[in-house]
Design an enzyme around this catalytic site. Sequence first.
Site, PDB file in Angstrom:
ATOM      1  N   HIS A  59     -20.555 -17.675  -3.755  1.00  0.00           N
ATOM      2  CA  HIS A  59     -20.066 -18.165  -2.472  1.00  0.00           C
ATOM      3  C   HIS A  59     -20.671 -19.537  -2.190  1.00  0.00           C
ATOM      4  O   HIS A  59     -21.537 -20.003  -2.945  1.00  0.00           O
ATOM      5  CB  HIS A  59     -20.387 -17.173  -1.338  1.00  0.00           C
ATOM      6  CG  HIS A  59     -21.838 -16.955  -1.089  1.00  0.00           C
ATOM      7  ND1 HIS A  59     -22.671 -16.347  -2.003  1.00  0.00           N
ATOM      8  CD2 HIS A  59     -22.627 -17.252  -0.020  1.00  0.00           C
ATOM      9  CE1 HIS A  59     -23.904 -16.281  -1.516  1.00  0.00           C
ATOM     10  NE2 HIS A  59     -23.904 -16.836  -0.314  1.00  0.00           N
ATOM     11  N   HIS A  61     -22.508 -20.840   0.372  1.00  0.00           N
ATOM     12  CA  HIS A  61     -23.694 -21.131   1.177  1.00  0.00           C
ATOM     13  C   HIS A  61     -24.593 -22.092   0.406  1.00  0.00           C
ATOM     14  O   HIS A  61     -24.711 -22.016  -0.828  1.00  0.00           O
ATOM     15  CB  HIS A  61     -24.441 -19.841   1.506  1.00  0.00           C
ATOM     16  CG  HIS A  61     -23.938 -19.191   2.768  1.00  0.00           C
ATOM     17  ND1 HIS A  61     -24.023 -17.840   3.009  1.00  0.00           N
ATOM     18  CD2 HIS A  61     -23.347 -19.735   3.870  1.00  0.00           C
ATOM     19  CE1 HIS A  61     -23.500 -17.566   4.199  1.00  0.00           C
ATOM     20  NE2 HIS A  61     -23.086 -18.692   4.735  1.00  0.00           N
ATOM     21  N   ASP A  63     -27.755 -22.479  -0.174  1.00  0.00           N
ATOM     22  CA  ASP A  63     -28.808 -22.053  -1.076  1.00  0.00           C
ATOM     23  C   ASP A  63     -28.265 -21.500  -2.382  1.00  0.00           C
ATOM     24  O   ASP A  63     -29.031 -21.184  -3.294  1.00  0.00           O
ATOM     25  CB  ASP A  63     -29.722 -21.015  -0.403  1.00  0.00           C
ATOM     26  CG  ASP A  63     -28.976 -19.792   0.070  1.00  0.00           C
ATOM     27  OD1 ASP A  63     -27.750 -19.877   0.273  1.00  0.00           O
ATOM     28  OD2 ASP A  63     -29.620 -18.738   0.256  1.00  0.00           O
ATOM     29  N   HIS A  64     -26.950 -21.408  -2.506  1.00  0.00           N
ATOM     30  CA  HIS A  64     -26.350 -20.933  -3.744  1.00  0.00           C
ATOM     31  C   HIS A  64     -25.602 -22.029  -4.497  1.00  0.00           C
ATOM     32  O   HIS A  64     -25.150 -21.776  -5.613  1.00  0.00           O
ATOM     33  CB  HIS A  64     -25.399 -19.770  -3.452  1.00  0.00           C
ATOM     34  CG  HIS A  64     -26.107 -18.512  -3.078  1.00  0.00           C
ATOM     35  ND1 HIS A  64     -26.321 -17.474  -3.949  1.00  0.00           N
ATOM     36  CD2 HIS A  64     -26.694 -18.143  -1.915  1.00  0.00           C
ATOM     37  CE1 HIS A  64     -26.976 -16.502  -3.345  1.00  0.00           C
ATOM     38  NE2 HIS A  64     -27.229 -16.892  -2.107  1.00  0.00           N
ATOM     39  N   HIS A 179     -18.694 -11.254   3.371  1.00  0.00           N
ATOM     40  CA  HIS A 179     -19.962 -11.904   3.709  1.00  0.00           C
ATOM     41  C   HIS A 179     -19.686 -12.824   4.894  1.00  0.00           C
ATOM     42  O   HIS A 179     -18.581 -12.846   5.443  1.00  0.00           O
ATOM     43  CB  HIS A 179     -20.493 -12.664   2.493  1.00  0.00           C
ATOM     44  CG  HIS A 179     -21.872 -13.225   2.667  1.00  0.00           C
ATOM     45  ND1 HIS A 179     -22.923 -12.504   3.195  1.00  0.00           N
ATOM     46  CD2 HIS A 179     -22.372 -14.459   2.389  1.00  0.00           C
ATOM     47  CE1 HIS A 179     -24.003 -13.255   3.229  1.00  0.00           C
ATOM     48  NE2 HIS A 179     -23.690 -14.447   2.746  1.00  0.00           N
ATOM     49  N   ASP A 250     -24.359 -11.735  -2.471  1.00  0.00           N
ATOM     50  CA  ASP A 250     -24.420 -11.597  -1.012  1.00  0.00           C
ATOM     51  C   ASP A 250     -23.157 -10.932  -0.475  1.00  0.00           C
ATOM     52  O   ASP A 250     -22.057 -11.475  -0.607  1.00  0.00           O
ATOM     53  CB  ASP A 250     -24.573 -12.974  -0.375  1.00  0.00           C
ATOM     54  CG  ASP A 250     -25.930 -13.589  -0.657  1.00  0.00           C
ATOM     55  OD1 ASP A 250     -26.530 -13.231  -1.680  1.00  0.00           O
ATOM     56  OD2 ASP A 250     -26.375 -14.425   0.153  1.00  0.00           O
ATOM     57  N   HIS A 310     -32.157  -9.418  -4.212  1.00  0.00           N
ATOM     58  CA  HIS A 310     -31.934 -10.167  -2.967  1.00  0.00           C
ATOM     59  C   HIS A 310     -32.636  -9.490  -1.785  1.00  0.00           C
ATOM     60  O   HIS A 310     -32.018  -9.134  -0.787  1.00  0.00           O
ATOM     61  CB  HIS A 310     -30.427 -10.299  -2.700  1.00  0.00           C
ATOM     62  CG  HIS A 310     -30.102 -11.379  -1.705  1.00  0.00           C
ATOM     63  ND1 HIS A 310     -30.220 -11.212  -0.351  1.00  0.00           N
ATOM     64  CD2 HIS A 310     -29.642 -12.642  -1.879  1.00  0.00           C
ATOM     65  CE1 HIS A 310     -29.851 -12.306   0.268  1.00  0.00           C
ATOM     66  NE2 HIS A 310     -29.500 -13.201  -0.642  1.00  0.00           N
TER      67      HIS A 310
END
Length: 351
Positions: A59, A61, A63-64, A179, A250, A310
């Site tokens: 996804h 976001h 931080d990914h 998510h 996530d 996670h």
Amino acid sequence: IRNKSHPAVLPQSSVAGAGFCLPRNEDELSVINKHKLLLLQNLLGNLRTARITKIFITHLHGDHIFGLPGLLCTLSLQSSPDASKAPVDIYGPLGLRSFLWRSLELSHSQLLFPYTVHELVPTRDQCPPEEFRDFSGLDRGETPAQAPPGRVLHLEPGEDSYLLLEDEQLVVRAFRLFHRVPSFGFVLEEKPRPGKLNVQKLKDLGVPPGPLYGQLKRGAAVVLESGATVRPGDVLGAPVPGRKVCVLGDCSGPVGPAAERLCRGADVLVHEATLEDGMQELARERGHSTPGAAARFARCCRARRLVLTHFSQRYGPDDLGRLKKQAEALLDGQEVTLAEDFMTIEIPLKR
């Protein structure tokens, strides 16, 4: 997935997320969701980064995905110009191509190897309505010729999933997850291998040892000097099932029926478990899962091994055992694995 007797799945967990390296053979390495370049470098250790040929992003976001441009630049520094080199294939949600191209363009980064970005078009039910963004018109008319090529992949109605790649040995599909922004899970499955040759039957049919054995093993019929035709089905045992690895990053759960079907019988099922069972409502509110939710999904899929990852920062090393027990309580004594940095899980070839 490596074509050896002891292939490995390498989960790397951190409080912010998780990444997974799946060696396929001596020359190829797939990376799922590697968002922190430093952690990736530490994770790969003595593995040659030049082996990375596929990257999967769950996804969008930050931080990914923020580490992805840096990873590609690092790979470029370790490469030499080669016009014949196959591109690195990157798979992720719609909008990833624009993010990656703009990041490299704005930073004046020039890669010494080609790359392609294959974008998965999400559906509106993969996140809260107020969080959904339609990126289908992003950069329309602005992207120059040097932007990375790639496919735009839509949900296959009959399959309720996305076919990412398929070759003689492996099939990779994506399925929808819920998510705070649209997220995707991945299933990597080896195709069945031919069964064992029945040597006695080969002798009885007059097939001489040698190249004809190999042709039959590869699925080709052979004609003997006598004029008789021997087909693979005459001398081969039942096909040997391949191995299957499924990754749910996530999410608070799957969207649609595909996830359970695709993950059924998984040798390893990696599932996020951010918060403990007693915080189920908070987890769902934030688009995350609990050990119990992961275990219930694993039980529905009849997964052979569940790996939790996670974990929230609130849990120290002494607390994680509690999450492990919560998942195991729903799996009739089946042991659950807590992902750790540099952990290696071997998946033997099936016989």
